[in-house]
Write a protein that holds these residues in place. Structure first.
Motif, PDB file in Angstrom:
ATOM      1  N   LEU A   8      77.974  25.687   5.926  1.00 56.86           N
ATOM      2  CA  LEU A   8      77.094  27.021   6.121  1.00 56.86           C
ATOM      3  C   LEU A   8      78.271  27.915   7.250  1.00 56.86           C
ATOM      4  CD1 LEU A   8      73.736  26.149   7.073  1.00 56.86           C
ATOM      5  CD2 LEU A   8      74.563  27.041   4.958  1.00 56.86           C
ATOM      6  N   VAL A   9      78.654  29.053   6.672  1.00 55.32           N
ATOM      7  CA  VAL A   9      79.494  29.924   7.241  1.00 55.32           C
ATOM      8  C   VAL A   9      78.894  31.310   7.582  1.00 55.32           C
ATOM      9  CG1 VAL A   9      81.890  30.850   7.529  1.00 55.32           C
ATOM     10  CG2 VAL A   9      81.544  28.669   6.695  1.00 55.32           C
ATOM     11  N   PHE A  10      78.866  31.842   8.657  1.00 54.92           N
ATOM     12  CA  PHE A  10      78.423  33.119   8.855  1.00 54.92           C
ATOM     13  C   PHE A  10      79.228  34.107   8.170  1.00 54.92           C
ATOM     14  CE2 PHE A  10      76.415  31.244  12.783  1.00 54.92           C
ATOM     15  CZ  PHE A  10      75.260  31.692  12.644  1.00 54.92           C
ATOM     16  N   ASP A  11      78.699  35.133   7.355  1.00 53.76           N
ATOM     17  CA  ASP A  11      79.155  36.129   6.730  1.00 53.76           C
ATOM     18  C   ASP A  11      79.132  37.428   7.585  1.00 53.76           C
ATOM     19  OD1 ASP A  11      79.931  38.328   5.128  1.00 53.76           O
ATOM     20  OD2 ASP A  11      78.798  37.628   3.265  1.00 53.76           O
ATOM     21  N   LEU A  12      80.249  37.793   8.009  1.00 59.09           N
ATOM     22  CA  LEU A  12      80.242  38.694   9.017  1.00 59.09           C
ATOM     23  C   LEU A  12      80.089  40.266   8.482  1.00 59.09           C
ATOM     24  CD1 LEU A  12      83.375  37.715  11.348  1.00 59.09           C
ATOM     25  CD2 LEU A  12      80.978  37.044  11.631  1.00 59.09           C
ATOM     26  N   GLN A  13      80.462  40.062   7.325  1.00 56.30           N
ATOM     27  CA  GLN A  13      80.189  41.529   6.862  1.00 56.30           C
ATOM     28  C   GLN A  13      78.642  41.953   6.426  1.00 56.30           C
ATOM     29  OE1 GLN A  13      82.864  43.382   6.244  1.00 56.30           O
ATOM     30  NE2 GLN A  13      83.799  41.737   7.397  1.00 56.30           N
ATOM     31  N   ARG A  14      78.067  40.958   6.368  1.00 54.80           N
ATOM     32  CA  ARG A  14      76.555  41.214   5.856  1.00 54.80           C
ATOM     33  C   ARG A  14      75.638  41.056   7.025  1.00 54.80           C
ATOM     34  NH1 ARG A  14      75.447  38.189   0.210  1.00 54.80           N
ATOM     35  NH2 ARG A  14      73.431  39.725   0.387  1.00 54.80           N
ATOM     36  N   SER A  15      76.173  40.861   8.458  1.00 56.22           N
ATOM     37  CA  SER A  15      75.311  40.523   9.531  1.00 56.22           C
ATOM     38  C   SER A  15      74.799  42.147  10.103  1.00 56.22           C
ATOM     39  CB  SER A  15      76.065  39.825  10.536  1.00 56.22           C
ATOM     40  OG  SER A  15      75.224  39.773  11.689  1.00 56.22           O
ATOM     41  N   TRP A  16      73.698  41.932  10.590  1.00 59.31           N
ATOM     42  CA  TRP A  16      73.190  43.376  10.878  1.00 59.31           C
ATOM     43  C   TRP A  16      72.208  43.110  12.364  1.00 59.31           C
ATOM     44  CZ3 TRP A  16      70.883  41.922   6.311  1.00 59.31           C
ATOM     45  CH2 TRP A  16      69.612  41.216   6.493  1.00 59.31           C
ATOM     46  N   SER A  17      72.320  44.318  13.116  1.00 60.09           N
ATOM     47  CA  SER A  17      71.695  44.078  14.519  1.00 60.09           C
ATOM     48  C   SER A  17      70.336  45.058  14.644  1.00 60.09           C
ATOM     49  CB  SER A  17      72.622  44.484  15.461  1.00 60.09           C
ATOM     50  OG  SER A  17      73.150  45.755  15.570  1.00 60.09           O
ATOM     51  N   ASP A  18      70.109  45.615  13.612  1.00 61.23           N
ATOM     52  CA  ASP A  18      69.184  46.782  13.845  1.00 61.23           C
ATOM     53  C   ASP A  18      67.501  46.380  13.598  1.00 61.23           C
ATOM     54  OD1 ASP A  18      70.008  46.341  11.115  1.00 61.23           O
ATOM     55  OD2 ASP A  18      68.752  48.114  10.562  1.00 61.23           O
ATOM     56  N   ARG A  19      67.765  44.918  13.073  1.00 61.77           N
ATOM     57  CA  ARG A  19      66.152  44.187  12.910  1.00 61.77           C
ATOM     58  C   ARG A  19      66.136  43.031  13.588  1.00 61.77           C
ATOM     59  NH1 ARG A  19      66.821  46.282   7.978  1.00 61.77           N
ATOM     60  NH2 ARG A  19      66.922  44.441   6.939  1.00 61.77           N
ATOM     61  N   LEU A  20      65.493  42.627  14.380  1.00 55.30           N
ATOM     62  CA  LEU A  20      65.367  41.507  15.298  1.00 55.30           C
ATOM     63  C   LEU A  20      64.686  40.393  14.338  1.00 55.30           C
ATOM     64  CD1 LEU A  20      65.177  43.004  18.725  1.00 55.30           C
ATOM     65  CD2 LEU A  20      67.133  41.642  18.011  1.00 55.30           C
ATOM     66  N   GLY A  21      64.987  39.074  15.008  1.00 57.84           N
ATOM     67  CA  GLY A  21      64.241  37.923  14.084  1.00 57.84           C
ATOM     68  C   GLY A  21      65.058  37.580  12.848  1.00 57.84           C
ATOM     69  N   GLY A  65      73.580  43.768  23.411  1.00 55.59           N
ATOM     70  CA  GLY A  65      72.886  42.882  23.965  1.00 55.59           C
ATOM     71  C   GLY A  65      71.998  41.834  22.822  1.00 55.59           C
ATOM     72  N   ILE A  66      72.190  42.507  21.687  1.00 54.97           N
ATOM     73  CA  ILE A  66      71.713  41.798  20.489  1.00 54.97           C
ATOM     74  C   ILE A  66      72.828  40.854  19.631  1.00 54.97           C
ATOM     75  CG2 ILE A  66      70.569  42.341  17.891  1.00 54.97           C
ATOM     76  CD1 ILE A  66      69.556  44.745  18.874  1.00 54.97           C
ATOM     77  N   TRP A  67      72.421  39.605  19.896  1.00 50.70           N
ATOM     78  CA  TRP A  67      73.362  38.862  19.061  1.00 50.70           C
ATOM     79  C   TRP A  67      72.800  38.425  17.686  1.00 50.70           C
ATOM     80  CZ3 TRP A  67      77.062  36.093  22.374  1.00 50.70           C
ATOM     81  CH2 TRP A  67      76.906  36.389  23.663  1.00 50.70           C
ATOM     82  N   HIS A  68      74.018  38.429  16.833  1.00 50.77           N
ATOM     83  CA  HIS A  68      73.253  38.307  15.395  1.00 50.77           C
ATOM     84  C   HIS A  68      74.326  37.723  14.537  1.00 50.77           C
ATOM     85  CE1 HIS A  68      75.867  41.863  13.988  1.00 50.77           C
ATOM     86  NE2 HIS A  68      75.725  42.308  15.452  1.00 50.77           N
ATOM     87  N   GLY A  69      73.793  37.280  13.312  1.00 51.66           N
ATOM     88  CA  GLY A  69      74.690  36.576  12.300  1.00 51.66           C
ATOM     89  C   GLY A  69      74.105  36.503  10.948  1.00 51.66           C
ATOM     90  N   TYR A  70      74.600  36.519  10.060  1.00 49.66           N
ATOM     91  CA  TYR A  70      74.096  36.360   8.572  1.00 49.66           C
ATOM     92  C   TYR A  70      74.386  35.048   7.876  1.00 49.66           C
ATOM     93  CZ  TYR A  70      72.753  37.315   3.745  1.00 49.66           C
ATOM     94  OH  TYR A  70      72.185  37.120   2.376  1.00 49.66           O
TER      95      TYR A  70
END
Length: 685
Positions: A8-21, A65-70
């Motif tokens: 598993l590797v995070f896809d930085l191009q597809r990550s978003w911060s506008d929706r939490l969870g 302040g929103i940590w995120h990753g796809y």
């Protein structure tokens, strides 16, 4: 579902911060968590049972302040949690402890149970809250689950019953169904049982339009109750504002809730949730670290001036910090999720005064209320406030802004006292019959602002109000010291159940009269589940910890006479459109109100001051008819009817409360009764 060998590797191009969870699409899942003060956030994935860790990695990006990753390949059913790094500085309000797996505040579904262990605490319970505990708690924690957002609602739309047609029914998912003989045994206590044909038939036959469910958000069983062999039955101990409580799901999957709401809506029944956004299950600074405390204690909770301690206006140890925009957003996101995704019809807010607290105390123009009022989704659903908390200035009945309605405890207390026979109660009851205008007839609020009740989950049931002079709460394990001490109850000379037919008949007569008062008053009537057929909790007026036949409705012990009376009274209210959105007044409008003395004349000021007077009539002249409602908490008395062709249509003292009896002159009003007369150009119907 991935396994330990998955790359598993995070896809930085597809990550978003506008929706939490955890938001799943066709290729993977985006994970996003708010923590303003964290220095690092680890996402931890578990196997299908939520037991064994199979992968972990740092959320790679942060914005505001929103940590995120796809993560590609992550599908519905995946279990996960977080470990959040940051300063351990309790005296500054920071309690980060990465040894503690914490639950996603936006978790949509839970898997596994809380298992009480000292490892759940971020601090060393053998010392104090300043000393960090570094034991791993993952084995004792439930895990969040990535859910499939797809569900076929079949173009279902919201019901939105007008408030002047609403009849509310406060119920508990387990208590309503656990002993119903027509609900399959394996479905009892779950949303499947709640939406069974038998329960829906009972509600529709009774005349209920709206079910208000005690908390169904994921909650925690209190440790001290578990150790006593009890449980947090009511559920006012929330830890997951987006996920249903696991114990109410037969399969463990959230789809059960959607299916139940869909079935309720098909039957014309709205579903309202009792929600607890004023505090969480983590308690005070001495409580466990389960979610918010370990994610960002200083942001999520209101803290005292010293920053070490929680600021508590709820009596539970903490209060959510709705002054923080991201905490307020979480609450609003939760509400919108339950409306837009789960299709609920509204909310009743527990201890809602806490939600309106700002630096200067309660503020009806505060951020929470302003956000609700301007929200295009939430401003349109049913919103009900419990208008108090235990903090200074917390009692705010009548102080909430439109479109909120409010639980009207003055109706409860004054109705009980009037029918008990307390002196001087007639003026107060007159206010309750009119929808409590002193409290609510201001700032253009409608007459449906008051949600009236004579009983609720918190306190005696209706039958117990008439059977016990004091609470019998020994089973709660607090030496009988808990529960309300002021109940305005009356046992008719015998504490508890009796075989005396005279006492039982008097109890039935008063129960019918109290129900008639509730149902025929202006405002919105709310019935406590089981009151319609005489359910008893054997005198326990604080049954919050009794998940057993004390609280489970005894369908086999139904009082058929009371049940029939309530059903007929609700039908009368509906047929004759008793409620109105406009307050009834004596000087204007299409409905003119007159108060009548038993002698047939208008009530005078000295009559209202007669503390011994226990009977009067409310005459409402409407465009189509005139309705006279006579309440009599005293003995048998004559009442001179106004001139006209009247028909007695309700008599709560009769075996069948609905009747069609021509009436004129002086009519005998039986003791402890409500009698209604009707006159119309078309004749009585």
């Amino acid at each position: 579902m991935i396994d330990e060998k998955s790359e598993l590797v995070f896809d930085l191009q597809r990550s978003w911060s506008d929706r939490l969870g955890a938001e799943c699409d066709c290729d993977g899942t985006n994970f996003a968590l708010f923590s303003e003060n964290a220095t690092r956030v680890e996402l931890v994935l578990f196997d299908a049972a939520g037991v064994n860790e199979i992968w972990r990695g740092d959320l790679p990006q942060i914005e505001g302040g929103i940590w995120h990753g796809y993560l590609p390949m992550i599908r519905p059913g995946q279990c996960y949690g977080y470990r959040v790094h940051g300063p351990w500085a309790p005296e500054e309000g920071h309690r980060f402890n990465p040894a503690k797996l914490v639950l996603d505040p936006y978790a949509r579904e839970l898997r596994g149970d809380f298992v009480w262990d000292d490892a759940l605490f971020g601090h060393d319970v053998a010392q104090d809250d300043l000393v960090r505990d570094d034991r791993d708690n993952a084995h004792f924690m439930p895990k969040a689950v990535v859910v499939d957002p797809v569900f076929d609602w079949e173009a279902e739309s919201s019901l939105r019953h007008p408030w002047d047609e609403v009849v509310m029914y406060e119920a508990h998912v387990r208590g309503l169904t656990m002993q119903h003989p027509a609900v399959d045994a394996e479905d009892r206590g779950t949303f499947v049982g709640l939406s069974s044909d038998a329960i829906i038939a009972h509600l529709t036959d009774l005349g209920v339009t709206t079910v208000e469910l005690l908390p169904v958000h994921g909650f925690v069983q209190d440790r001290h109750l578990i150790e006593k062999g009890l449980s947090n039955y009511w559920g006012y101990n929330t830890i997951a504002f987006f996920a249903p409580h696991q114990g109410y799901l037969k399969s463990g999957e959230v789809i059960e809730v959607k299916t139940a709401i869909k079935k309720m809506h098909r039957a014309g029944i709205e579903v309202i949730l009792d929600v607890v956004y004023n505090h969480t299950a983590e308690g005070s600074e001495m409580g466990p670290t389960l979610s918010f405390r370990g994610i960002d204690n200083a942001s999520y909770y209101m803290l005292a001036e010293d920053r070490r301690h929680c600021y508590d206006t709820t009596g539970t140890g903490n209060a959510l910090n709705l002054a923080h925009p991201m905490v307020l957003r979480m609450v609003l996101d939760s509400l919108r999720y339950w409306v837009e995704v789960m299709h609920v019809d509204g909310f009743r807010f527990d201890l809602a005064s806490t939600l309106g607290r700002g630096p200067q105390g309660f503020d009806q123009r505060g951020a929470f209320f302003a956000a609700i009022q301007q929200d295009p989704i939430l401003s349109k659903v049913k919103l009900i406030a419990e208008p108090w908390d235990i903090g200074e200035g917390g009692y705010q009945l009548g102080g909430f802004p439109w479109p909120f309605r409010e639980w009207n405890d003055k109706f409860r207390d004054d109705t009980r006292r009037f029918w008990k026979g307390d002196e001087g109660m007639l003026p107060r009851l007159s206010q309750r019959l009119l929808g409590s205008p002193v409290q609510f007839d201001h700032t253009h609020r409608p007459a449906t602002s008051a949600v009236n009740f004579v009983t609720a989950h918190d306190g005696f049931t209706l039958w117990d109000v008439l059977s016990y002079d004091g609470p019998h709460n020994l089973a709660n394990g607090e030496d009988g010291s808990d529960g309300h001490s002021t109940n305005h109850s009356d046992n008719f000379g015998h504490e508890g159940p009796t075989e005396d037919p005279h006492i039982n008949q008097m109890r039935l007569a008063r129960a019918k009269a109290m129900m008639a008062t509730l149902i025929l008053s202006q405002g919105v009537p709310m019935l406590l589940a089981g009151d319609e057929f005489g359910h008893t909790q054997e005198g326990n007026n604080n049954a919050y910890c009794q998940d057993n036949p004390t609280t489970w409705l005894d369908w086999g012990g139904k009082n058929e006479a009371l049940h029939a009376a309530v059903r007929h009274l609700l039908a009368f209210r509906r047929t004759h459109k008793i409620a109105t959105s406009q307050f009834l007044r004596g000087d204007s409008g299409t409905q003119v109100v007159t108060w009548l003395h038993p002698c047939g004349e208008d009530m005078r000021e000295e009559d209202w001051q007669d503390r011994g007077l226990k009977v009067c009539g409310l005459l409402c002249a409407r465009e189509s008819d005139r309705i006279l409602t006579v309440v009599n908490a005293g003995g048998e008395t004559g009442f001179l009817l106004p001139a006209g062709s009247w028909t007695c249509v309700i008599d709560t003292s009769a075996e069948n409360v609905c009747c069609q009896i021509p009436a004129e002159g002086t009519w005998i009003i039986p003791p402890q009764s409500v009698v209604v007369f009707r006159e119309s150009d078309a004749g009585a119907q």
